[in-house]
Design an enzyme around this catalytic site. Structure first.
Site, PDB file in Angstrom:
ATOM      1  CG  ASN A 282     -16.601  72.180  22.788  1.00  0.00           C
ATOM      2  OD1 ASN A 282     -16.654  71.576  24.042  1.00  0.00           O
ATOM      3  ND2 ASN A 282     -16.428  71.460  21.765  1.00  0.00           N
TER       4      ASN A 282
ATOM      5  CB  CYS B 293     -12.953  66.072  32.052  1.00  0.00           C
ATOM      6  SG  CYS B 293     -12.046  64.834  31.918  1.00  0.00           S
ATOM      7  CB  VAL B 294     -15.251  62.548  27.100  1.00  0.00           C
ATOM      8  CG1 VAL B 294     -15.815  61.684  26.805  1.00  0.00           C
ATOM      9  CG2 VAL B 294     -16.606  64.168  27.528  1.00  0.00           C
TER      10      VAL B 294
ATOM     11  CD  GLU C 133     -11.869  48.382  29.142  1.00  0.00           C
ATOM     12  OE1 GLU C 133     -12.665  46.859  29.346  1.00  0.00           O
ATOM     13  OE2 GLU C 133     -10.287  47.922  30.517  1.00  0.00           O
TER      14      GLU C 133
ATOM     15  CG  HIS D 154     -20.317  55.809  26.607  1.00  0.00           C
ATOM     16  ND1 HIS D 154     -21.644  56.490  26.215  1.00  0.00           N
ATOM     17  CD2 HIS D 154     -20.063  56.214  27.123  1.00  0.00           C
ATOM     18  CE1 HIS D 154     -21.353  57.788  26.885  1.00  0.00           C
ATOM     19  NE2 HIS D 154     -20.634  57.493  27.969  1.00  0.00           N
TER      20      HIS D 154
ATOM     21  CG  PHE E 168     -18.964  61.351  34.386  1.00  0.00           C
ATOM     22  CD1 PHE E 168     -19.916  61.411  34.762  1.00  0.00           C
ATOM     23  CD2 PHE E 168     -17.682  61.498  34.015  1.00  0.00           C
ATOM     24  CE1 PHE E 168     -20.461  59.878  34.994  1.00  0.00           C
ATOM     25  CE2 PHE E 168     -17.853  59.827  34.509  1.00  0.00           C
ATOM     26  CZ  PHE E 168     -19.269  59.236  34.471  1.00  0.00           C
TER      27      PHE E 168
ATOM     28  NE  ARG F 291      -5.054  67.455  26.224  1.00  0.00           N
ATOM     29  CZ  ARG F 291      -3.613  66.678  26.085  1.00  0.00           C
ATOM     30  NH1 ARG F 291      -3.404  66.931  27.309  1.00  0.00           N
ATOM     31  NH2 ARG F 291      -3.026  66.436  24.968  1.00  0.00           N
TER      32      ARG F 291
END
EC number: 2.5.1.78
Length: 163
Positions: A120, A87-88, A92, A95, A27, A134
């Protein structure tokens, strides 16, 4: 004081030749490149081989790991461990919470149910800056951490299998 998170584990059970699956969510390509670089460096240092499978997002990672484990076993080339990378970034809406919690839960469920070593490395952050800190191998190196976790669990599995 030494960083306890980086302290080497005392178990040096051989994992060279281990076949490791990396499932990555592409993503955020640049961040993913850094996570993958860190993970691959750790695997190479341990003498493990790896395959990379790419999925659209973090929620797809657990299913892809399960499918790949089954396919590899059916083909007579089972994986010894897996690494989830993604990566998340908080937005706003809720989700972020859904994706981060459900992907982590599904990976944990998979690892425990199948007794399968899994690291993970899906980072969950508030900002792009936190993601970069990170992801970079020279910084917090969460891709490398995930690889070390998978290899540590594989060492435990191999050592206990001999007992």
């Amino acid at each position: 004081m030494a960083d306890a998170r980086r302290a080497p584990l005392k178990d040096q059970t051989d994992v060279s030749g281990a076949r490791v699956l990396i499932v990555e969510a592409r993503f955020y390509d640049d961040i993913q490149d850094a996570l993958l670089e860190g993970a691959v460096a750790e695997l190479k240092a341990a003498g493990a081989t790896h395959d990379v499978l790419t999925v659209p997002g973090a929620l797809e990672i657990p299913a892809a790991v399960a499918i790949a484990i089954d396919s590899a076993e059916a083909a007579g080339k089972p994986y010894d461990a897996a690494i989830a990378l993604g990566c998340v970034v908080r937005g706003e809406t809720i989700h972020f919470e859904i994706v981060s919690m459900e992907s982590a839960r599904a990976l944990m469920d998979l690892s425990v149910a199948r007794k399968f070593p899994l690291g993970n490395g899906i980072i969950t952050v508030n900002t792009d800056e936190q993601a970069w800190a990170r992801a970079k191998p020279g910084d917090l190196n969460k891709g490398g951490d995930a690889a070390r976790a998978a290899l540590a669990m594989l060492r435990i599995k191999r050592r206990l299998a001999k007992a």
